[in-house]
Design a protein around this motif. Sequence first.
Motif, PDB file in Angstrom:
ATOM      1  N   LEU A  28      -4.299 -11.209   1.244  1.00 55.82           N
ATOM      2  CA  LEU A  28      -4.315  -9.851   0.509  1.00 55.82           C
ATOM      3  C   LEU A  28      -2.860  -9.240   0.613  1.00 55.82           C
ATOM      4  O   LEU A  28      -2.203  -8.950  -0.480  1.00 55.82           O
ATOM      5  N   GLY A  29      -2.117  -9.546   1.800  1.00 49.93           N
ATOM      6  CA  GLY A  29      -0.623  -9.114   1.712  1.00 49.93           C
ATOM      7  C   GLY A  29       0.076  -9.944   0.724  1.00 49.93           C
ATOM      8  O   GLY A  29       1.110  -9.462  -0.041  1.00 49.93           O
ATOM      9  N   ALA A  30      -0.083 -11.227   0.629  1.00 46.08           N
ATOM     10  CA  ALA A  30       1.008 -12.079  -0.247  1.00 46.08           C
ATOM     11  C   ALA A  30       0.611 -11.787  -1.670  1.00 46.08           C
ATOM     12  O   ALA A  30       1.517 -11.645  -2.256  1.00 46.08           O
ATOM     13  N   VAL A  31      -0.715 -11.597  -1.963  1.00 47.68           N
ATOM     14  CA  VAL A  31      -0.961 -11.348  -3.248  1.00 47.68           C
ATOM     15  C   VAL A  31      -0.263  -9.985  -3.809  1.00 47.68           C
ATOM     16  O   VAL A  31       0.210  -9.766  -4.825  1.00 47.68           O
ATOM     17  N   SER A  32      -0.519  -8.961  -2.629  1.00 52.57           N
ATOM     18  CA  SER A  32       0.046  -7.521  -3.277  1.00 52.57           C
ATOM     19  C   SER A  32       1.665  -7.628  -3.547  1.00 52.57           C
ATOM     20  O   SER A  32       1.941  -6.875  -4.139  1.00 52.57           O
ATOM     21  N   LEU A  33       2.154  -8.257  -2.550  1.00 51.67           N
ATOM     22  CA  LEU A  33       3.594  -8.416  -2.517  1.00 51.67           C
ATOM     23  C   LEU A  33       4.150  -8.787  -3.741  1.00 51.67           C
ATOM     24  O   LEU A  33       5.181  -8.543  -4.454  1.00 51.67           O
ATOM     25  N   ALA A  34       3.385 -10.046  -4.148  1.00 52.42           N
ATOM     26  CA  ALA A  34       4.114 -10.840  -5.193  1.00 52.42           C
ATOM     27  C   ALA A  34       3.815  -9.762  -6.456  1.00 52.42           C
ATOM     28  O   ALA A  34       4.465 -10.006  -7.584  1.00 52.42           O
ATOM     29  N   THR A  51       4.693   1.471   3.660  1.00 51.83           N
ATOM     30  CA  THR A  51       3.375   1.463   3.186  1.00 51.83           C
ATOM     31  C   THR A  51       2.664   0.863   4.053  1.00 51.83           C
ATOM     32  O   THR A  51       1.528   1.367   4.288  1.00 51.83           O
ATOM     33  N   PHE A  52       2.967  -0.346   4.471  1.00 55.98           N
ATOM     34  CA  PHE A  52       2.119  -0.954   5.318  1.00 55.98           C
ATOM     35  C   PHE A  52       1.775  -0.253   6.812  1.00 55.98           C
ATOM     36  O   PHE A  52       0.613  -0.132   7.270  1.00 55.98           O
ATOM     37  N   TYR A  53       2.820   0.303   7.437  1.00 58.10           N
ATOM     38  CA  TYR A  53       2.611   0.970   8.524  1.00 58.10           C
ATOM     39  C   TYR A  53       1.876   2.291   8.454  1.00 58.10           C
ATOM     40  O   TYR A  53       0.877   2.823   9.235  1.00 58.10           O
ATOM     41  N   ASP A  54       2.284   3.047   7.199  1.00 61.77           N
ATOM     42  CA  ASP A  54       1.713   4.408   7.080  1.00 61.77           C
ATOM     43  C   ASP A  54       0.061   4.216   6.796  1.00 61.77           C
ATOM     44  O   ASP A  54      -0.702   5.050   7.081  1.00 61.77           O
ATOM     45  N   PHE A 303      -3.067  -0.216  -3.383  1.00 62.60           N
ATOM     46  CA  PHE A 303      -1.849   0.352  -4.141  1.00 62.60           C
ATOM     47  C   PHE A 303      -1.234  -0.575  -5.353  1.00 62.60           C
ATOM     48  O   PHE A 303      -0.873  -0.123  -6.309  1.00 62.60           O
ATOM     49  N   ALA A 304      -1.215  -1.728  -4.774  1.00 64.77           N
ATOM     50  CA  ALA A 304      -0.594  -2.569  -6.044  1.00 64.77           C
ATOM     51  C   ALA A 304      -1.399  -2.674  -7.201  1.00 64.77           C
ATOM     52  O   ALA A 304      -0.939  -2.632  -8.487  1.00 64.77           O
ATOM     53  N   MET A 351     -11.009  -1.201   0.054  1.00 65.45           N
ATOM     54  CA  MET A 351     -10.437  -1.553  -1.440  1.00 65.45           C
ATOM     55  C   MET A 351     -11.250  -0.671  -2.352  1.00 65.45           C
ATOM     56  O   MET A 351     -10.643  -0.241  -3.577  1.00 65.45           O
ATOM     57  N   THR A 352     -12.524  -0.478  -2.212  1.00 60.77           N
ATOM     58  CA  THR A 352     -13.657  -0.042  -3.007  1.00 60.77           C
ATOM     59  C   THR A 352     -13.990   1.338  -2.780  1.00 60.77           C
ATOM     60  O   THR A 352     -14.229   2.209  -3.878  1.00 60.77           O
TER      61      THR A 352
END
Length: 440
Positions: A28-34, A51-54, A303-304, A351-352
Amino acid sequence: MNPLTSGLLVVIALFALMAIGTPIAFALGAVSLAALVINRGMPELTYFGETFYDSIAEFGFVAIPMFIMMGAAVASSPTGRDLYRSLDVWLARVPAGLAVSNIGACSIFAALSGSSPATCAAIGKMGIPEMRARGYPDGVAAGCIAAGGTLGILIPPSVTMIVYGIATETSIGRLFIAGIIPGFMLAGLFIIWTIIACKIAGGYGDEAARAASQVKRTLRQNIDSMVRVLPFLAVVVGILYTLYGGVATPSEAAGAGAFLCIALAVIIYRMWQWKPLKLIFRDTLRESVMIMLIIAAAEIFAFALSSMFITQTLANAIADMDVNRWVLMAVINLFLLLAGFFLPPVAVIVMTAPILMPIILNAGFDPYWFAVILTINLEIGLITPPVGLNLFIINGIAPEISLRDVLLGSLPYALCMVLAIVILCFFPGLATWLPSAMMG
Protein backbone atom coordinates in the motif's frame (compact mmCIF):
# COMPACT_ATOMS: atom_id res chain seq x y z
CA MET A 1 -5.68 10.10 -17.96
CA ASN A 2 -9.18 9.93 -16.46
CA PRO A 3 -9.60 9.00 -12.76
CA LEU A 4 -11.12 5.58 -13.37
CA THR A 5 -8.22 4.52 -15.61
CA SER A 6 -5.74 5.81 -13.03
CA GLY A 7 -7.58 3.90 -10.31
CA LEU A 8 -7.49 0.70 -12.33
CA LEU A 9 -3.72 1.02 -12.83
CA VAL A 10 -3.22 1.67 -9.10
CA VAL A 11 -5.26 -1.41 -8.15
CA ILE A 12 -3.37 -3.59 -10.67
CA ALA A 13 -0.04 -2.38 -9.27
CA LEU A 14 -1.23 -3.11 -5.71
CA PHE A 15 -2.34 -6.65 -6.52
CA ALA A 16 0.87 -7.28 -8.45
CA LEU A 17 2.97 -6.37 -5.42
CA MET A 18 0.84 -8.56 -3.13
CA ALA A 19 1.03 -11.42 -5.62
CA ILE A 20 4.83 -11.53 -5.29
CA GLY A 21 4.60 -11.68 -1.51
CA THR A 22 4.99 -8.03 -0.50
CA PRO A 23 3.41 -7.39 2.93
CA ILE A 24 0.15 -5.49 2.61
CA ALA A 25 1.39 -2.39 4.46
CA PHE A 26 4.49 -2.03 2.26
CA ALA A 27 2.50 -2.72 -0.91
CA LEU A 28 0.00 0.00 0.00
CA GLY A 29 2.77 2.43 0.93
CA ALA A 30 4.82 1.82 -2.23
CA VAL A 31 1.87 2.18 -4.59
CA SER A 32 0.65 5.30 -2.77
CA LEU A 33 4.08 6.93 -2.88
CA ALA A 34 4.50 6.18 -6.58
CA ALA A 35 1.02 7.48 -7.39
CA LEU A 36 1.57 10.70 -5.43
CA VAL A 37 4.97 11.39 -7.01
CA ILE A 38 3.68 10.72 -10.53
CA ASN A 39 0.54 12.77 -10.00
CA ARG A 40 1.85 15.66 -7.90
CA GLY A 41 5.64 15.61 -8.34
CA MET A 42 8.66 15.13 -6.07
CA PRO A 43 7.64 17.86 -3.55
CA GLU A 44 4.99 15.45 -2.32
CA LEU A 45 7.77 13.47 -0.62
CA THR A 46 8.05 16.31 1.89
CA TYR A 47 4.57 15.55 3.24
CA PHE A 48 4.73 11.76 3.04
CA GLY A 49 6.25 11.22 6.49
CA GLU A 50 4.02 13.81 8.11
CA THR A 51 0.90 12.25 6.60
CA PHE A 52 2.08 8.78 7.63
CA TYR A 53 2.54 9.88 11.24
CA ASP A 54 -0.63 11.95 11.46
CA SER A 55 -2.75 9.03 10.25
CA ILE A 56 -2.02 7.06 13.44
CA ALA A 57 -1.54 9.98 15.86
CA GLU A 58 -5.06 9.47 17.15
CA PHE A 59 -5.60 8.84 20.86
CA GLY A 60 -8.38 6.36 20.13
CA PHE A 61 -5.86 4.02 18.52
CA VAL A 62 -4.34 3.40 21.97
CA ALA A 63 -7.20 0.97 22.52
CA ILE A 64 -5.94 -1.32 19.74
CA PRO A 65 -2.67 -2.55 21.34
CA MET A 66 -4.43 -2.75 24.72
CA PHE A 67 -7.18 -5.03 23.39
CA ILE A 68 -4.54 -7.04 21.52
CA MET A 69 -2.58 -7.45 24.77
CA MET A 70 -5.77 -8.56 26.48
CA GLY A 71 -6.31 -11.19 23.80
CA ALA A 72 -2.66 -12.29 23.90
CA ALA A 73 -2.89 -12.85 27.67
CA VAL A 74 -5.95 -15.06 27.18
CA ALA A 75 -4.47 -16.91 24.19
CA SER A 76 -1.18 -17.61 26.01
CA SER A 77 -2.93 -19.11 29.04
CA PRO A 78 -4.79 -22.45 29.22
CA THR A 79 -8.12 -20.57 29.16
CA GLY A 80 -9.02 -22.00 25.76
CA ARG A 81 -8.29 -25.54 26.99
CA ASP A 82 -10.51 -25.16 30.07
CA LEU A 83 -13.28 -23.53 28.06
CA TYR A 84 -13.19 -26.22 25.39
CA ARG A 85 -13.19 -29.17 27.80
CA SER A 86 -15.98 -27.73 29.90
CA LEU A 87 -18.28 -27.13 26.95
CA ASP A 88 -17.46 -30.60 25.63
CA VAL A 89 -18.87 -32.16 28.80
CA TRP A 90 -21.90 -29.86 29.08
CA LEU A 91 -22.88 -30.49 25.44
CA ALA A 92 -22.16 -34.23 25.43
CA ARG A 93 -25.79 -35.20 24.75
CA VAL A 94 -26.35 -32.67 21.96
CA PRO A 95 -26.20 -34.13 18.41
CA ALA A 96 -22.72 -33.47 17.05
CA GLY A 97 -22.02 -32.15 20.54
CA LEU A 98 -18.24 -31.98 20.19
CA ALA A 99 -18.40 -29.85 17.03
CA VAL A 100 -21.10 -27.68 18.64
CA SER A 101 -18.91 -27.24 21.71
CA ASN A 102 -16.06 -26.10 19.46
CA ILE A 103 -18.25 -23.40 17.93
CA GLY A 104 -19.42 -22.38 21.40
CA ALA A 105 -15.82 -22.24 22.58
CA CYS A 106 -14.90 -20.13 19.54
CA SER A 107 -17.76 -17.71 20.29
CA ILE A 108 -16.73 -17.20 23.91
CA PHE A 109 -13.00 -17.18 23.19
CA ALA A 110 -13.61 -14.61 20.43
CA ALA A 111 -15.18 -12.34 23.02
CA LEU A 112 -12.15 -12.83 25.24
CA SER A 113 -9.44 -12.39 22.63
CA GLY A 114 -11.07 -10.20 19.95
CA SER A 115 -8.87 -11.94 17.39
CA SER A 116 -9.90 -14.40 14.68
CA PRO A 117 -6.43 -15.97 14.19
CA ALA A 118 -5.96 -16.38 17.96
CA THR A 119 -9.37 -18.03 18.28
CA CYS A 120 -8.65 -20.43 15.41
CA ALA A 121 -5.27 -21.40 16.80
CA ALA A 122 -6.30 -21.74 20.45
CA ILE A 123 -9.44 -23.83 19.91
CA GLY A 124 -8.28 -25.63 16.77
CA LYS A 125 -5.16 -27.12 18.36
CA MET A 126 -7.35 -29.05 20.77
CA GLY A 127 -10.62 -29.38 18.89
CA ILE A 128 -9.56 -30.67 15.48
CA PRO A 129 -7.52 -33.70 16.66
CA GLU A 130 -10.28 -34.65 19.10
CA MET A 131 -13.03 -34.39 16.45
CA ARG A 132 -11.04 -36.47 13.98
CA ALA A 133 -10.37 -39.10 16.66
CA ARG A 134 -14.11 -39.39 17.30
CA GLY A 135 -15.02 -39.90 13.65
CA TYR A 136 -16.09 -36.42 12.59
CA PRO A 137 -15.60 -35.62 8.87
CA ASP A 138 -12.40 -33.68 8.17
CA GLY A 139 -14.31 -30.91 6.40
CA VAL A 140 -16.62 -30.34 9.36
CA ALA A 141 -13.76 -30.52 11.87
CA ALA A 142 -11.73 -27.90 9.99
CA GLY A 143 -14.65 -25.78 8.73
CA CYS A 144 -16.39 -25.24 12.07
CA ILE A 145 -13.15 -24.00 13.67
CA ALA A 146 -12.23 -21.78 10.70
CA ALA A 147 -15.72 -20.24 10.68
CA GLY A 148 -15.98 -20.02 14.46
CA GLY A 149 -12.71 -18.13 14.53
CA THR A 150 -14.15 -15.36 12.35
CA LEU A 151 -16.48 -14.41 15.19
CA GLY A 152 -13.49 -12.72 16.82
CA ILE A 153 -13.97 -9.58 14.71
CA LEU A 154 -17.73 -9.35 15.35
CA ILE A 155 -18.38 -10.31 18.97
CA PRO A 156 -17.05 -7.51 21.21
CA PRO A 157 -14.47 -6.38 22.07
CA SER A 158 -13.41 -6.16 18.42
CA VAL A 159 -10.35 -4.39 17.03
CA THR A 160 -12.04 -3.93 13.65
CA MET A 161 -14.99 -2.18 15.32
CA ILE A 162 -12.54 0.22 16.98
CA VAL A 163 -10.95 1.01 13.60
CA TYR A 164 -14.41 1.49 12.05
CA GLY A 165 -15.47 3.80 14.88
CA ILE A 166 -12.39 6.00 14.51
CA ALA A 167 -12.59 6.04 10.71
CA THR A 168 -16.28 7.02 10.68
CA GLU A 169 -16.40 9.00 13.94
CA THR A 170 -19.10 6.76 15.42
CA SER A 171 -19.44 5.52 19.01
CA ILE A 172 -17.18 2.52 19.68
CA GLY A 173 -19.30 1.46 22.66
CA ARG A 174 -22.44 1.42 20.52
CA LEU A 175 -20.58 -0.50 17.80
CA PHE A 176 -19.51 -3.15 20.30
CA ILE A 177 -23.07 -3.64 21.52
CA ALA A 178 -24.43 -3.73 17.95
CA GLY A 179 -22.30 -6.81 17.26
CA ILE A 180 -23.58 -8.91 20.20
CA ILE A 181 -26.91 -10.24 18.86
CA PRO A 182 -25.70 -10.70 15.23
CA GLY A 183 -22.58 -12.44 16.56
CA PHE A 184 -24.53 -15.04 18.50
CA MET A 185 -27.09 -15.35 15.70
CA LEU A 186 -24.25 -16.20 13.35
CA ALA A 187 -22.90 -18.73 15.86
CA GLY A 188 -26.38 -20.30 15.94
CA LEU A 189 -26.43 -20.61 12.14
CA PHE A 190 -22.99 -22.27 12.29
CA ILE A 191 -24.29 -24.78 14.86
CA ILE A 192 -27.36 -25.62 12.77
CA TRP A 193 -25.25 -26.29 9.68
CA THR A 194 -22.73 -28.32 11.69
CA ILE A 195 -25.43 -30.68 12.95
CA ILE A 196 -26.87 -31.03 9.43
CA ALA A 197 -23.42 -31.63 7.88
CA CYS A 198 -22.57 -34.31 10.42
CA LYS A 199 -25.83 -36.14 9.79
CA ILE A 200 -25.36 -35.93 6.02
CA ALA A 201 -21.83 -37.31 6.35
CA GLY A 202 -23.18 -40.12 8.53
CA GLY A 203 -20.93 -39.69 11.50
CA TYR A 204 -20.29 -37.76 14.63
CA GLY A 205 -18.91 -39.06 17.90
CA ASP A 206 -21.59 -41.24 19.48
CA GLU A 207 -21.74 -42.07 23.16
CA ALA A 208 -19.58 -45.20 22.75
CA ALA A 209 -16.84 -43.28 20.96
CA ARG A 210 -17.08 -40.51 23.50
CA ALA A 211 -16.78 -42.97 26.37
CA ALA A 212 -13.68 -44.44 24.74
CA SER A 213 -12.09 -41.02 24.47
CA GLN A 214 -8.90 -40.44 26.39
CA VAL A 215 -10.35 -37.18 27.75
CA LYS A 216 -12.51 -38.21 30.71
CA ARG A 217 -13.62 -35.38 32.92
CA THR A 218 -15.45 -35.61 36.24
CA LEU A 219 -18.15 -33.12 37.14
CA ARG A 220 -15.87 -31.56 39.75
CA GLN A 221 -13.04 -31.12 37.23
CA ASN A 222 -15.49 -29.59 34.77
CA ILE A 223 -16.76 -27.13 37.35
CA ASP A 224 -13.18 -26.22 38.28
CA SER A 225 -12.41 -25.47 34.63
CA MET A 226 -15.44 -23.23 34.30
CA VAL A 227 -14.55 -21.41 37.53
CA ARG A 228 -11.14 -20.55 36.06
CA VAL A 229 -12.75 -19.14 32.90
CA LEU A 230 -15.46 -17.07 34.60
CA PRO A 231 -13.14 -14.24 35.79
CA PHE A 232 -12.04 -13.60 32.19
CA LEU A 233 -15.68 -13.46 31.09
CA ALA A 234 -16.36 -11.03 33.93
CA VAL A 235 -13.63 -8.73 32.54
CA VAL A 236 -15.34 -8.64 29.12
CA VAL A 237 -18.73 -7.91 30.71
CA GLY A 238 -17.11 -5.16 32.80
CA ILE A 239 -15.54 -3.59 29.70
CA LEU A 240 -18.88 -3.51 27.90
CA TYR A 241 -20.55 -1.99 30.96
CA THR A 242 -17.97 0.78 31.28
CA LEU A 243 -18.30 1.58 27.58
CA TYR A 244 -22.08 1.75 27.27
CA GLY A 245 -22.45 3.23 30.75
CA GLY A 246 -20.14 6.12 29.94
CA VAL A 247 -17.85 5.22 32.84
CA ALA A 248 -14.67 5.15 30.76
CA THR A 249 -13.38 5.79 27.26
CA PRO A 250 -12.50 2.82 25.00
CA SER A 251 -8.79 3.43 25.61
CA GLU A 252 -9.24 3.46 29.38
CA ALA A 253 -11.43 0.34 29.33
CA ALA A 254 -8.94 -1.45 27.07
CA GLY A 255 -6.01 -0.58 29.34
CA ALA A 256 -7.85 -1.84 32.42
CA GLY A 257 -8.91 -5.00 30.56
CA ALA A 258 -5.35 -5.75 29.45
CA PHE A 259 -4.00 -5.32 32.97
CA LEU A 260 -6.73 -7.49 34.51
CA CYS A 261 -6.31 -10.29 31.95
CA ILE A 262 -2.56 -10.43 32.51
CA ALA A 263 -3.11 -10.38 36.28
CA LEU A 264 -5.70 -13.18 36.03
CA ALA A 265 -3.38 -15.26 33.84
CA VAL A 266 -0.61 -14.87 36.42
CA ILE A 267 -2.82 -15.58 39.45
CA ILE A 268 -5.10 -18.34 38.10
CA TYR A 269 -2.63 -20.22 35.89
CA ARG A 270 0.56 -19.45 37.85
CA MET A 271 2.25 -17.77 34.89
CA TRP A 272 4.96 -16.25 37.08
CA GLN A 273 7.92 -16.95 34.81
CA TRP A 274 9.28 -14.31 32.47
CA LYS A 275 9.03 -16.55 29.38
CA PRO A 276 5.19 -16.67 29.08
CA LEU A 277 4.95 -12.97 29.91
CA LYS A 278 7.56 -12.22 27.25
CA LEU A 279 5.46 -14.14 24.70
CA ILE A 280 2.41 -12.02 25.59
CA PHE A 281 4.31 -8.77 25.07
CA ARG A 282 6.01 -10.07 21.92
CA ASP A 283 2.73 -11.14 20.30
CA THR A 284 1.13 -7.84 21.31
CA LEU A 285 3.97 -5.84 19.78
CA ARG A 286 4.01 -7.81 16.54
CA GLU A 287 0.28 -7.66 15.88
CA SER A 288 -0.06 -4.03 17.01
CA VAL A 289 2.77 -2.85 14.76
CA MET A 290 1.33 -4.81 11.84
CA ILE A 291 -2.14 -3.29 12.30
CA MET A 292 -0.86 0.25 12.84
CA LEU A 293 1.36 0.02 9.75
CA ILE A 294 -1.61 -1.16 7.71
CA ILE A 295 -3.74 1.70 9.06
CA ALA A 296 -1.09 4.30 8.26
CA ALA A 297 -0.38 2.90 4.79
CA ALA A 298 -4.10 2.56 4.04
CA GLU A 299 -4.65 6.20 5.04
CA ILE A 300 -1.92 7.30 2.62
CA PHE A 301 -3.41 5.05 -0.05
CA ALA A 302 -6.81 6.66 0.51
CA PHE A 303 -5.18 10.12 0.35
CA ALA A 304 -3.46 9.21 -2.92
CA LEU A 305 -6.72 8.00 -4.44
CA SER A 306 -8.46 11.15 -3.27
CA SER A 307 -5.75 13.43 -4.67
CA MET A 308 -6.20 11.73 -8.05
CA PHE A 309 -10.01 12.20 -7.75
CA ILE A 310 -10.48 8.44 -7.92
CA THR A 311 -12.53 8.07 -4.76
CA GLN A 312 -14.69 11.08 -5.58
CA THR A 313 -15.43 9.73 -9.04
CA LEU A 314 -16.25 6.27 -7.69
CA ALA A 315 -18.40 7.65 -4.87
CA ASN A 316 -20.29 9.90 -7.26
CA ALA A 317 -20.84 7.00 -9.64
CA ILE A 318 -22.34 4.92 -6.84
CA ALA A 319 -24.37 7.81 -5.44
CA ASP A 320 -25.72 8.71 -8.90
CA MET A 321 -27.01 5.20 -9.51
CA ASP A 322 -30.73 5.63 -10.09
CA VAL A 323 -31.68 2.42 -8.32
CA ASN A 324 -33.57 1.26 -5.26
CA ARG A 325 -31.54 1.68 -2.07
CA TRP A 326 -31.49 -2.09 -1.53
CA VAL A 327 -30.00 -2.59 -4.97
CA LEU A 328 -27.40 -0.01 -3.94
CA MET A 329 -26.75 -1.99 -0.75
CA ALA A 330 -26.35 -5.17 -2.81
CA VAL A 331 -23.72 -3.43 -4.97
CA ILE A 332 -21.88 -2.23 -1.85
CA ASN A 333 -22.00 -5.73 -0.35
CA LEU A 334 -20.54 -7.21 -3.52
CA PHE A 335 -17.79 -4.59 -3.48
CA LEU A 336 -16.95 -5.33 0.18
CA LEU A 337 -17.01 -9.06 -0.47
CA LEU A 338 -14.51 -8.74 -3.32
CA ALA A 339 -12.31 -6.42 -1.26
CA GLY A 340 -12.33 -8.91 1.62
CA PHE A 341 -11.09 -11.65 -0.71
CA PHE A 342 -7.80 -9.80 -1.18
CA LEU A 343 -7.28 -7.40 1.73
CA PRO A 344 -7.26 -7.82 5.53
CA PRO A 345 -10.28 -6.41 7.41
CA VAL A 346 -8.43 -3.44 8.90
CA ALA A 347 -7.18 -2.27 5.49
CA VAL A 348 -10.65 -2.58 3.93
CA ILE A 349 -12.27 -0.58 6.73
CA VAL A 350 -9.72 2.23 6.70
CA MET A 351 -9.86 2.60 2.92
CA THR A 352 -13.59 2.18 2.30
CA ALA A 353 -15.57 3.19 5.41
CA PRO A 354 -15.01 6.98 5.10
CA ILE A 355 -15.98 6.83 1.41
CA LEU A 356 -19.06 4.67 1.90
CA MET A 357 -20.39 6.38 5.04
CA PRO A 358 -21.94 9.44 3.26
CA ILE A 359 -23.52 7.13 0.70
CA ILE A 360 -24.95 4.90 3.44
CA LEU A 361 -26.37 7.86 5.36
CA ASN A 362 -27.87 9.46 2.23
CA ALA A 363 -29.60 6.18 1.42
CA GLY A 364 -31.17 6.13 4.91
CA PHE A 365 -29.23 3.22 6.39
CA ASP A 366 -28.11 3.08 10.02
CA PRO A 367 -24.30 3.39 10.36
CA TYR A 368 -24.15 0.86 13.23
CA TRP A 369 -26.22 -1.66 11.32
CA PHE A 370 -23.92 -1.13 8.34
CA ALA A 371 -20.86 -1.74 10.56
CA VAL A 372 -22.21 -5.23 11.32
CA ILE A 373 -22.95 -5.89 7.63
CA LEU A 374 -19.46 -4.74 6.67
CA THR A 375 -17.86 -6.91 9.36
CA ILE A 376 -19.71 -10.06 8.27
CA ASN A 377 -18.59 -9.43 4.68
CA LEU A 378 -15.00 -9.25 5.92
CA GLU A 379 -15.51 -12.44 7.94
CA ILE A 380 -16.33 -14.22 4.68
CA GLY A 381 -12.97 -13.08 3.33
CA LEU A 382 -11.21 -14.79 6.24
CA ILE A 383 -12.38 -18.24 5.10
CA THR A 384 -12.31 -17.81 1.33
CA PRO A 385 -9.34 -17.74 -1.07
CA PRO A 386 -7.02 -16.29 -2.18
CA VAL A 387 -6.06 -14.70 1.17
CA GLY A 388 -8.30 -16.69 3.56
CA LEU A 389 -6.14 -16.21 6.66
CA ASN A 390 -8.12 -18.67 8.80
CA LEU A 391 -7.82 -21.38 6.15
CA PHE A 392 -4.03 -21.27 6.30
CA ILE A 393 -4.04 -21.18 10.10
CA ILE A 394 -6.17 -24.34 10.19
CA ASN A 395 -3.97 -25.99 7.59
CA GLY A 396 -0.92 -25.07 9.68
CA ILE A 397 -2.21 -26.56 12.93
CA ALA A 398 -3.74 -29.63 11.19
CA PRO A 399 -1.46 -30.37 8.21
CA GLU A 400 -2.94 -33.86 7.88
CA ILE A 401 -6.12 -32.21 6.52
CA SER A 402 -5.57 -30.99 2.97
CA LEU A 403 -6.14 -27.33 2.16
CA ARG A 404 -8.81 -28.47 -0.32
CA ASP A 405 -10.78 -30.21 2.46
CA VAL A 406 -10.39 -27.18 4.71
CA LEU A 407 -11.74 -24.94 1.95
CA LEU A 408 -14.67 -27.21 1.03
CA GLY A 409 -15.56 -27.61 4.70
CA SER A 410 -15.52 -23.83 5.22
CA LEU A 411 -17.56 -22.74 2.20
CA PRO A 412 -20.98 -23.74 3.67
CA TYR A 413 -20.21 -21.53 6.66
CA ALA A 414 -19.53 -18.65 4.26
CA LEU A 415 -23.05 -19.23 2.90
CA CYS A 416 -24.33 -19.06 6.50
CA MET A 417 -22.73 -15.60 6.71
CA VAL A 418 -24.50 -14.57 3.49
CA LEU A 419 -27.75 -15.79 5.03
CA ALA A 420 -26.99 -13.73 8.15
CA ILE A 421 -26.58 -10.61 5.99
CA VAL A 422 -29.94 -11.30 4.33
CA ILE A 423 -31.60 -11.77 7.74
CA LEU A 424 -30.11 -8.49 8.99
CA CYS A 425 -31.44 -6.71 5.90
CA PHE A 426 -34.96 -7.94 6.69
CA PHE A 427 -34.59 -7.45 10.44
CA PRO A 428 -32.14 -4.56 11.03
CA GLY A 429 -33.37 -4.33 14.62
CA LEU A 430 -31.15 -7.32 15.42
CA ALA A 431 -28.21 -4.91 15.22
CA THR A 432 -29.86 -1.65 16.28
CA TRP A 433 -32.26 -2.61 19.06
CA LEU A 434 -29.75 -3.47 21.80
CA PRO A 435 -27.58 -0.33 21.38
CA SER A 436 -30.70 1.85 21.45
CA ALA A 437 -32.11 0.02 24.48
CA MET A 438 -28.85 0.27 26.42
CA MET A 439 -27.55 3.66 25.33
CA GLY A 440 -30.65 5.54 24.18
